[in-house]
Write a protein that holds these residues in place. Structure first.
Motif, PDB file in Angstrom:
ATOM      1  N   ILE A  30       0.768  -1.083   0.076  1.00  0.00           N
ATOM      2  CA  ILE A  30       0.035  -0.075  -0.168  1.00  0.00           C
ATOM      3  C   ILE A  30       0.834   1.321   0.057  1.00  0.00           C
ATOM      4  CG2 ILE A  30      -0.265   0.046   2.545  1.00  0.00           C
ATOM      5  CD1 ILE A  30      -2.919   1.051  -0.137  1.00  0.00           C
ATOM      6  N   TYR A  31       2.032   1.254   0.756  1.00  0.00           N
ATOM      7  CA  TYR A  31       2.851   2.432   0.532  1.00  0.00           C
ATOM      8  C   TYR A  31       3.650   2.776  -0.347  1.00  0.00           C
ATOM      9  CZ  TYR A  31       2.369   2.191   5.742  1.00  0.00           C
ATOM     10  OH  TYR A  31       1.973   2.065   6.880  1.00  0.00           O
ATOM     11  N   ILE A  32       3.906   1.588  -1.381  1.00  0.00           N
ATOM     12  CA  ILE A  32       4.508   1.640  -2.849  1.00  0.00           C
ATOM     13  C   ILE A  32       3.369   2.103  -3.609  1.00  0.00           C
ATOM     14  CG2 ILE A  32       5.264   0.622  -4.712  1.00  0.00           C
ATOM     15  CD1 ILE A  32       6.701  -1.451  -3.017  1.00  0.00           C
ATOM     16  N   VAL A  33       1.970   1.907  -3.466  1.00  0.00           N
ATOM     17  CA  VAL A  33       0.914   2.062  -4.354  1.00  0.00           C
ATOM     18  C   VAL A  33       0.597   3.739  -4.206  1.00  0.00           C
ATOM     19  CG1 VAL A  33      -1.354   2.001  -5.132  1.00  0.00           C
ATOM     20  CG2 VAL A  33       0.098  -0.116  -4.775  1.00  0.00           C
ATOM     21  N   ALA A  34       0.623   3.794  -2.938  1.00  0.00           N
ATOM     22  CA  ALA A  34       0.301   5.467  -2.408  1.00  0.00           C
ATOM     23  C   ALA A  34       1.445   6.452  -2.690  1.00  0.00           C
ATOM     24  CB  ALA A  34       0.102   5.587  -1.028  1.00  0.00           C
ATOM     25  N   GLY A  35       2.546   6.069  -2.645  1.00  0.00           N
ATOM     26  CA  GLY A  35       3.997   6.924  -3.037  1.00  0.00           C
ATOM     27  C   GLY A  35       3.843   7.108  -4.641  1.00  0.00           C
ATOM     28  N   VAL A  36       3.618   6.043  -5.548  1.00  0.00           N
ATOM     29  CA  VAL A  36       3.391   6.381  -6.792  1.00  0.00           C
ATOM     30  C   VAL A  36       2.202   7.321  -7.035  1.00  0.00           C
ATOM     31  CG1 VAL A  36       2.928   5.037  -8.969  1.00  0.00           C
ATOM     32  CG2 VAL A  36       4.375   4.058  -7.357  1.00  0.00           C
ATOM     33  N   PHE A  37       0.984   7.131  -6.589  1.00  0.00           N
ATOM     34  CA  PHE A  37      -0.051   7.886  -6.774  1.00  0.00           C
ATOM     35  C   PHE A  37       0.373   9.333  -6.391  1.00  0.00           C
ATOM     36  CE2 PHE A  37      -3.886  10.207  -5.548  1.00  0.00           C
ATOM     37  CZ  PHE A  37      -4.873  10.076  -6.416  1.00  0.00           C
ATOM     38  N   ILE A  38       0.951   9.626  -5.185  1.00  0.00           N
ATOM     39  CA  ILE A  38       1.211  10.884  -4.754  1.00  0.00           C
ATOM     40  C   ILE A  38       2.411  11.572  -5.648  1.00  0.00           C
ATOM     41  CG2 ILE A  38       2.544  12.081  -3.106  1.00  0.00           C
ATOM     42  CD1 ILE A  38       1.099  10.222  -1.033  1.00  0.00           C
ATOM     43  N   ALA A  39       3.205  10.862  -6.210  1.00  0.00           N
ATOM     44  CA  ALA A  39       4.397  11.342  -7.054  1.00  0.00           C
ATOM     45  C   ALA A  39       3.911  11.786  -8.441  1.00  0.00           C
ATOM     46  CB  ALA A  39       5.373  10.328  -7.231  1.00  0.00           C
ATOM     47  N   ILE A  40       2.731  10.856  -8.977  1.00  0.00           N
ATOM     48  CA  ILE A  40       2.096  11.348 -10.254  1.00  0.00           C
ATOM     49  C   ILE A  40       1.220  12.617  -9.794  1.00  0.00           C
ATOM     50  CG2 ILE A  40       0.487  10.553 -11.906  1.00  0.00           C
ATOM     51  CD1 ILE A  40       1.400   7.815 -11.547  1.00  0.00           C
ATOM     52  N   SER A  41       0.433  12.674  -8.832  1.00  0.00           N
ATOM     53  CA  SER A  41      -0.071  13.602  -8.391  1.00  0.00           C
ATOM     54  C   SER A  41       0.554  15.102  -8.198  1.00  0.00           C
ATOM     55  CB  SER A  41      -1.097  13.566  -7.194  1.00  0.00           C
ATOM     56  OG  SER A  41      -1.915  12.398  -7.373  1.00  0.00           O
ATOM     57  N   LEU A  42       1.733  14.930  -7.720  1.00  0.00           N
ATOM     58  CA  LEU A  42       2.484  16.249  -7.611  1.00  0.00           C
ATOM     59  C   LEU A  42       3.007  16.803  -8.920  1.00  0.00           C
ATOM     60  CD1 LEU A  42       4.623  15.183  -4.303  1.00  0.00           C
ATOM     61  CD2 LEU A  42       2.634  16.859  -4.620  1.00  0.00           C
ATOM     62  N   LEU A  43       3.311  15.897  -9.787  1.00  0.00           N
ATOM     63  CA  LEU A  43       3.957  16.104 -11.111  1.00  0.00           C
ATOM     64  C   LEU A  43       2.668  16.893 -11.950  1.00  0.00           C
ATOM     65  CD1 LEU A  43       5.890  13.099 -12.295  1.00  0.00           C
ATOM     66  CD2 LEU A  43       7.038  15.355 -12.011  1.00  0.00           C
TER      67      LEU A  43
END
Length: 270
Positions: A233-246
């Protein structure tokens, strides 16, 4: 007495070329996706006969690659040209599309959390439709094999789901050698074997179910993915947050540049 107006409004070169650099990456990535998709279609003969696209009942992965490529190419082009030419229309198109995609991603994430049973049913239906087309498209076949092999699973709910495929169906009148079997990606790998045995799943479902787990994975891929998500879940959340920030960063750059251009135009009007 005369009053003179001194305007300090100007378009920031920093934001202008930063937005250009931001978008050139998307544009080049879009070109790469389009080139890969068209090459894959040419290898499968789709470009010479486009009816093959509609003839596939499951998902053609190349279509997804091409759609992503078209979106990235269009957005990258609009952002690059809009930034260099200081074109407000293109910049607003770029900004609006990024906002729409961001909101769509957010809505999908919320819906997936709130309506888990509905999502599970749609994933099951999607997986079963692709099982039907397993032998019809090599790219789809490779994706299903990779999914089963990596997650140690077989079928959507279990090995019996391979009855949806005409070649593996136990109840059909087919004379296929794969009848009542499963793909090799369902087989439990033997560390002693250095060459993949592509026939390891033949006739396995003619045996009693108590013997299945000695040779093949009996857990369905939907259950495997449901078990995988909490562990990562932390990896999935991290990817989602990174894409959102971009995406938010791109929106910020575009909106700032639009404001600068509008301020310059307003100052020049006086």
């Amino acid at each position: 007495m005369h009053y003179y107006r001194y305007s300090n409004a100007e378009v920031s070169c920093w934001y202008k070329y930063l937005l250009f650099s931001y978008n050139i990456v998307f544009w080049l990535a879009g070109v790469a996706f389009l080139a890969a998709g068209l090459w894959a279609w040419s290898e499968k003969g789709v470009l010479s006969d486009l009816t093959k696209v509609t003839g596939l009942h499951g998902l053609d992965p190349v279509v997804l690659v091409l759609v992503v490529g078209i979106v990235m190419f269009t957005l990258g082009f609009a952002g690059c040209v809009g930034a260099l030419r200081e074109n407000i229309c293109l910049l607003k198109f770029f900004c609006g599309t990024i906002v729409f995609i961001f909101l769509l991603e957010l809505a999908v994430a919320v819906m997936a959390f709130l309506f888990q049973d509905w999502v599970r049913d749609r994933v099951k239906e999607f997986f079963e439709n692709n099982i039907k087309s397993y032998r019809d498209d090599i790219d789809l076949q490779n994706i299903i094999d990779s999914l089963q092999r990596i997650n140690h699973c077989c079928g959507a709910q279990g090995p019996e789901d391979w009855d949806f495929n005409i070649y593996f169906d136990c109840k059909s009148e087919s004379k296929s050698r794969e009848k009542c079997g499963v793909p090799f990606s369902c087989c439990i790998p033997d560390p002693a074997q250095k060459v993949v045995n592509t026939q390891c799943g033949y006739d396995i479902r003619k045996k009693s179910k108590s013997q299945w787990d000695e040779q093949i994975f009996v857990k369905g891929c939907i259950h495997a993915l449901e078990a995988w998500l909490p562990r990562n879940i932390y990896i999935v959340a991290g990817v989602f947050i990174a894409i959102s920030l971009l995406q938010i960063f791109g929106i910020f750059l575009a909106r700032t540049l639009i404001s600068d251009i509008e301020a310059v135009k307003a100052s020049n009007a006086f």
